[in-house]
Write a protein that holds these residues in place. Structure first.
Motif, mmCIF file in Angstrom:
data_model
loop_
_atom_site.group_PDB
_atom_site.id
_atom_site.type_symbol
_atom_site.label_atom_id
_atom_site.label_comp_id
_atom_site.label_asym_id
_atom_site.label_seq_id
_atom_site.Cartn_x
_atom_site.Cartn_y
_atom_site.Cartn_z
ATOM 1 N N GLY A 199 2.559 9.271 0.689
ATOM 2 C CA GLY A 199 3.718 8.624 0.100
ATOM 3 C C GLY A 199 4.350 7.545 0.951
ATOM 4 O O GLY A 199 5.336 6.919 0.532
ATOM 5 N N LYS A 200 3.826 7.289 2.143
ATOM 6 C CA LYS A 200 4.383 6.238 3.007
ATOM 7 C C LYS A 200 3.903 4.872 2.527
ATOM 8 O O LYS A 200 2.760 4.716 2.098
ATOM 9 C CB LYS A 200 3.975 6.476 4.466
ATOM 10 N N LYS A 201 4.786 3.882 2.619
ATOM 11 C CA LYS A 201 4.474 2.550 2.115
ATOM 12 C C LYS A 201 4.270 1.551 3.255
ATOM 13 O O LYS A 201 4.950 1.625 4.283
ATOM 14 C CB LYS A 201 5.597 2.055 1.190
ATOM 15 N N TYR A 202 3.336 0.637 3.027
ATOM 16 C CA TYR A 202 2.989 -0.373 4.017
ATOM 17 C C TYR A 202 2.804 -1.731 3.334
ATOM 18 O O TYR A 202 2.611 -1.815 2.116
ATOM 19 C CB TYR A 202 1.673 -0.019 4.730
ATOM 20 N N ILE A 203 2.844 -2.785 4.156
ATOM 21 C CA ILE A 203 2.454 -4.121 3.717
ATOM 22 C C ILE A 203 1.200 -4.522 4.479
ATOM 23 O O ILE A 203 1.166 -4.446 5.722
ATOM 24 C CB ILE A 203 3.579 -5.155 3.971
ATOM 25 N N LEU A 204 0.165 -4.910 3.749
ATOM 26 C CA LEU A 204 -1.055 -5.446 4.367
ATOM 27 C C LEU A 204 -1.098 -6.947 4.120
ATOM 28 O O LEU A 204 -0.887 -7.401 2.993
ATOM 29 C CB LEU A 204 -2.293 -4.772 3.786
ATOM 30 N N LYS A 205 -1.357 -7.715 5.183
ATOM 31 C CA LYS A 205 -1.478 -9.169 5.066
ATOM 32 C C LYS A 205 -2.866 -9.609 5.499
ATOM 33 O O LYS A 205 -3.343 -9.250 6.582
ATOM 34 C CB LYS A 205 -0.441 -9.887 5.940
ATOM 35 N N GLU A 206 -3.481 -10.388 4.634
ATOM 36 C CA GLU A 206 -4.759 -11.032 4.951
ATOM 37 C C GLU A 206 -4.437 -12.513 5.165
ATOM 38 O O GLU A 206 -4.178 -13.260 4.228
ATOM 39 C CB GLU A 206 -5.741 -10.852 3.793
ATOM 40 N N PHE A 207 -4.417 -12.936 6.431
ATOM 41 C CA PHE A 207 -3.976 -14.289 6.752
ATOM 42 C C PHE A 207 -5.021 -15.335 6.394
ATOM 43 O O PHE A 207 -6.217 -15.043 6.293
ATOM 44 C CB PHE A 207 -3.639 -14.390 8.244
ATOM 45 N N LEU A 212 0.837 -1.195 0.000
ATOM 46 C CA LEU A 212 0.000 0.000 0.000
ATOM 47 C C LEU A 212 0.878 1.254 0.000
ATOM 48 O O LEU A 212 1.911 1.283 0.671
ATOM 49 C CB LEU A 212 -0.892 0.035 1.244
ATOM 50 N N THR A 213 0.437 2.274 -0.730
ATOM 51 C CA THR A 213 1.069 3.582 -0.669
ATOM 52 C C THR A 213 0.012 4.597 -0.255
ATOM 53 O O THR A 213 -1.058 4.674 -0.873
ATOM 54 C CB THR A 213 1.669 3.987 -2.027
ATOM 55 N N SER A 214 0.301 5.332 0.802
ATOM 56 C CA SER A 214 -0.686 6.281 1.328
ATOM 57 C C SER A 214 -0.661 7.581 0.535
ATOM 58 O O SER A 214 0.227 7.817 -0.301
ATOM 59 C CB SER A 214 -0.383 6.577 2.804
#
Length: 344
Positions: free
Chosen positions: A45-53, A40-42
């Motif tokens: 401009g900050k980047k994240y990882i989203l995990k759907e387990f 994900l990019t907000s």
């Protein structure tokens, strides 16, 4: 196996803003692992990882991973950092799936059988550091292997039955059925030979320790120089025979291990590097190939997924593991004797 996602791009944006207050501008699917993963990019401009387990992973399991990575971070290891929800929790649930967000770690990833000697030894080093650090892990939240039960005829018999039960489904597959049947039969015969031989049943004194649980090259993020920058995905943290984790992580990283074969000289190097950071016993060295052989033999993973979902990538994975079984069944004694010669 990756489960079908519960998300659309629209629902990801809605849920992330609802639970984290983050407005998402861009979403990219990330392949790899057993979770559904998104970068994900907000809007800032900050980047994240989203995990759907996968549905089998509960919030309790996720809290275990948080405990492990926070503990290891305090020990100086580079591990993922969870983003906290607006309500103070570090995960949320969506349609019975547990969802987490971590800060994105910039770097490169590598596939199986891709590591050179330096990367192979670096993997051994960090495994030893992690296992040694977790000696002081204060929480009683890890699954623990019952080594007496694991090194038993009961495990062999259940594994044989698992493979036999898959045979009728394989026989109906017109495309790859004949090769799957041959592989399943070969594994059943190797399982029967392991039971007749009896060596594996003496592995009851191998060391069981707290460890990553799925430590391998796929869990490393590398910097631009090919050095490990971070180690990820501690959700399977467990107490298990440590030689299982050593053998598998060596097997997955060494580029000489394609087609199921080991470079025994490299394996010795791997074990010696690990020993610089954490202890092993003579029983660990002796039974390492037998413990790993039975672990790989016992699983129908790959074949079952292909036969039920036509997943050709996992079929290839299953076939690679069968080649490992064939190799180890012929070479376990030699590997055992070679490792046993290592000075402790």
């Amino acid at each position: 196996m990756v489960e079908k996602t519960e998300f659309t791009e629209s629902t990801i944006k809605t849920e992330v803003e609802k639970h984290y207050g983050i407005k998402v501008d861009d979403i990219k699917v990330v392949n790899g692992g057993s979770a559904n993963i998104y970068k994900l990019t907000s809007d800032k401009g900050k980047k994240y990882i989203l995990k759907e387990f996968q549905s089998k992973f509960s919030g309790k399991t996720i809290l275990k991973e948080i405990n492990i990575i926070n503990f290891l971070k305090n020990k100086g290891l580079s591990v993922p950092e969870y983003v906290t929800c607006l309500n103070g929790k570090q995960y949320f649930e969506y349609n019975d799936k547990t969802i987490i967000i971590q800060n994105f770690i910039e770097g490169n990833i590598q596939g199986n059988y891709s590591g050179n000697v330096d990367q192979m030894l670096e993997s051994a080093k960090y495994l030893g550091i992690i296992v040694n650090a977790l000696e002081d892990y204060p929480y009683n939240d890890m699954f623990s292997c019952n080594i007496e039960k694991y090194a038993s005829d009961e495990i062999i018999d259940k594994s044989i039955a698992k493979h036999e039960n898959l045979m009728p489904l394989a026989e109906k597959d017109e495309l790859h059925g004949s090769e799957i049947v041959k592989d399943l039969k070969d594994k059943i015969e190797i399982l029967k030979e392991v039971k007749r031989d009896g060596t594996f049943k003496n592995a009851t004194h191998v060391t069981v320790k707290k460890t990553h649980g799925d430590y391998n090259v796929l869990q490393f993020i590398y910097d631009g120089n090919g050095k490990i920058k971070a180690i990820i995905d501690f959700v399977n943290g467990s107490e298990m025979p440590i030689v299982w984790e050593i053998a598998r992580s060596y097997n997955y990283i060494d580029k000489d291990c394609k087609n199921g074969k080991f470079n025994i000289e490299h394996l010795v190097m791997y074990v010696k590097e690990y020993l610089k950071y954490s202890k092993l016993t003579k029983d660990d060295l002796k039974y390492l190939p037998y413990v790993y052989l039975v672990q790989v033999l016992s699983s129908t993973y790959g074949y079952k997924e292909y036969l039920k979902n036509d997943n050709l990538n996992l079929l290839q994975f299953g076939k690679e593991r069968t080649n490992i079984c064939r190799y180890l069944s012929e070479n376990a004694k030699t590997i055992s004797e070679t490792l046993s010669a290592i000075d402790l």
